[in-house]
Write an enzyme that holds these catalytic residues in place. Structure first.
Site, mmCIF file in Angstrom:
data_model
loop_
_atom_site.group_PDB
_atom_site.id
_atom_site.type_symbol
_atom_site.label_atom_id
_atom_site.label_comp_id
_atom_site.label_asym_id
_atom_site.label_seq_id
_atom_site.Cartn_x
_atom_site.Cartn_y
_atom_site.Cartn_z
ATOM 1 N N LYS A 180 44.818 18.921 -44.924
ATOM 2 C CA LYS A 180 45.750 18.023 -44.337
ATOM 3 C C LYS A 180 45.324 17.049 -43.781
ATOM 4 C CE LYS A 180 49.591 18.854 -41.328
ATOM 5 N NZ LYS A 180 50.690 19.835 -40.515
ATOM 6 N N SER A 208 55.367 19.256 -41.464
ATOM 7 C CA SER A 208 54.389 18.060 -41.693
ATOM 8 C C SER A 208 53.429 18.549 -42.717
ATOM 9 C CB SER A 208 53.874 17.977 -40.523
ATOM 10 O OG SER A 208 53.160 18.775 -39.923
ATOM 11 N N SER A 213 55.990 23.379 -39.230
ATOM 12 C CA SER A 213 55.191 22.572 -40.174
ATOM 13 C C SER A 213 54.458 23.386 -41.265
ATOM 14 C CB SER A 213 54.277 21.561 -39.484
ATOM 15 O OG SER A 213 54.895 20.671 -38.677
#
Length: 471
Positions: A81, A156, A180
């Site tokens: 990420k 996210s 997320s």
């Protein structure tokens, strides 16, 4: 062969690598080819480090051939990420302020994955500073849903989930404050686990005692998520809030008899939140699945009163601490939603934060008592299916206007502040073929039990086996 390798579950791929049925170079090369083929349509992997990855794969093959011990993630390619700092790899946080940022060291979750044998192949897209459950930013643009590229991939950890679903890597790391890990897992028909706070410790961290945000694993199956959790969980002396159990406990078998399990379910949080009918239907059908497995199932109304104030207050307080100085140093260069959240945090009084902390404690004890009567809570992950990719956030859910970009995420945000582990598992599809996950919530600390319950549901439904038609 290359395409088939990208369709395999991580657990099976890891077995094949250790048995030398396939080389790390073949596996990494296949996934780099897959990124080249499908990423232009999805925009999930935003930085690719192919040369480095192939060199690491060659070293992994040599290590295995020499008879040296290898870790549980040996040879598995992962794109991290883009909020997880990765040594030597551009890490932008989706912000123009950090567009050229190349960290000198790995943060703890990346450090642990690499120590377990994972191979870094790149970074996955995020909203700017991970603010919001729709993945877009001014550096890399928008990530699209591989099941329908006109729809959102969530966020996210949207780039991570979309890449995972599309076969660009077999495991994904993510993080979760208000959903997320869970929301993008629901939107992309994969598994996302928000573990008990402290299960996956963070370092470096300026707020090491806070529990709102946590890193966690994503996989195409529950077993894959457990595999990654086994590598990233466990105590670390740099993280004072870390739980004491080693990650190896999650390498235990997940097969589990759920007969007699006490399951409470709520398709719409007892009417407290607007939920689109398609989502409520999936939750109700999931409850019937658990009943068919021999569980004792009853509809419940979980008491989440006060959760919205607690979440919004503590989030704003943390955003002010994290981003206030950055916003002052770079006026006009930070996303307006982040600026607004930080401003709300700056306006808080000590009494406001103290009241939120009291509310956090009350919610924890309320759910501790709930789980004295139940073993598992079944809820929606998101209040609606994947929405149009061109929207900043949904402005309406089930006919109710949404105030801001947090409002439509309450089904996940409110669970955050209970402190309980929660997991999104593939739960079904809309008539248009869009994925819908279900949220499974277990008692504080019961992460292994949660994985076992999710595995039983996954095997009964087999929704996780459905892949996007993306070539």
């Amino acid at each position: 062969m290359s395409t088939e390798l990208c369709r395999l579950d991580a657990v099976e791929l890891a077995r094949m690598l250790r048995a030398r049925e396939v080389s790390a170079r073949e596996v990494v090369g296949a996934h780099l080819d897959r990124i080249a083929a499908v990423n232009p349509a999805v925009n999930a992997v935003v930085t690719v480090c192919a040369e480095r990855a192939m060199a690491e794969a060659a070293a992994a093959d040599e290590r295995l051939a020499s008879g040296a011990g290898v870790g549980p993630l040996h040879g598995l390619p992962i794109a991290h990420k883009d909020t997880h700092e990765t040594a030597g790899v551009r890490t932008t946080f989706g912000s123009p302020v950090f567009a050229d940022h190349v960290p000198e060291r790995d943060e703890l979750i990346v450090e642990r994955m690499r120590a377990a044998g994972a191979i870094t192949i790149g970074k996955t897209n995020v909203p700017e500073f991970a603010a919001g459950s729709h993945t877009f930013n001014p550096i890399f643009g928008t990530t699209r849903n591989p099941y329908d590229t006109a729809k959102s991939a969530g966020g996210s950890s949207g780039g991570a989930a979309a890449a995972l679903a599309a076969g660009m890597h077999p495991l994904a790391d993510g993080s979760d404050m208000g959903g997320s890990l869970r929301n993008p897992a629901s939107f992309n028909n994969v598994v996302g686990l928000r573990p008990t706070p402290g299960r996956v410790p963070a370092w470096p961290s300026s707020l090491p005692w806070e529990t709102m945000a946590t890193a966690g694993p994503m996989g195409r199956t529950v077993a894959d998520a457990a595999l990654l959790l086994s590598a990233i969980a466990g105590p670390d002396p740099r993280a004072p809030g870390a739980l004491g159990e080693p990650g190896s406990v999650f390498a235990a078998p997940l097969e589990h008899d759920v007969r007699g399990l006490r399951v409470g379910f709520s398709p719409d949080f007892g009417g407290a939140l607007p939920v689109e009918p398609e989502v409520a239907r999936v939750v109700t059908e999931a409850a019937k699945t658990f009943a068919g497995l021999g569980c004792v199932v009853e509809e419940v109304r979980p008491d989440l009163s006060g959760a919205d104030e607690v979440f919004r207050t503590l989030r704003a307080w943390q955003f002010h601490l994290a981003f206030g100085p950055l916003i002052e140093a770079h006026p006009g260069r930070v996303k307006e939603a982040v600026v607004a959240n930080a401003a709300a945090g700056r306006a808080l009084s000590g009494e406001d934060v103290g009241r939120a902390k009291e509310g956090l404690a009350a919610l924890f004890h309320r759910f501790r008592e709930f789980f004295g009567r139940h073993d598992l809570l079944l809820l929606p992950v998101s209040q609606l299916p994947p929405f149009d990719v061109g929207l900043e956030y949904p402005t309406e859910v089930a006919g109710e206007p949404m105030r801001d970009y947090l409002d439509w995420m309450r089904s996940a945000c409110h669970v955050t502040v209970t402190g309980c582990p929660a997991m999104s598992v593939p739960g079904g599809f809309t008539p248009d073929g869009l994925p819908v996950g279900v949220q499974l919530v277990a008692p504080y600390g019961a992460d292994l039990a949660l994985l076992r319950h999710g595995r039983a549901f996954e095997r009964a439904t087999r929704f996780a086996e459905r892949r996007p038609a993306l070539e």
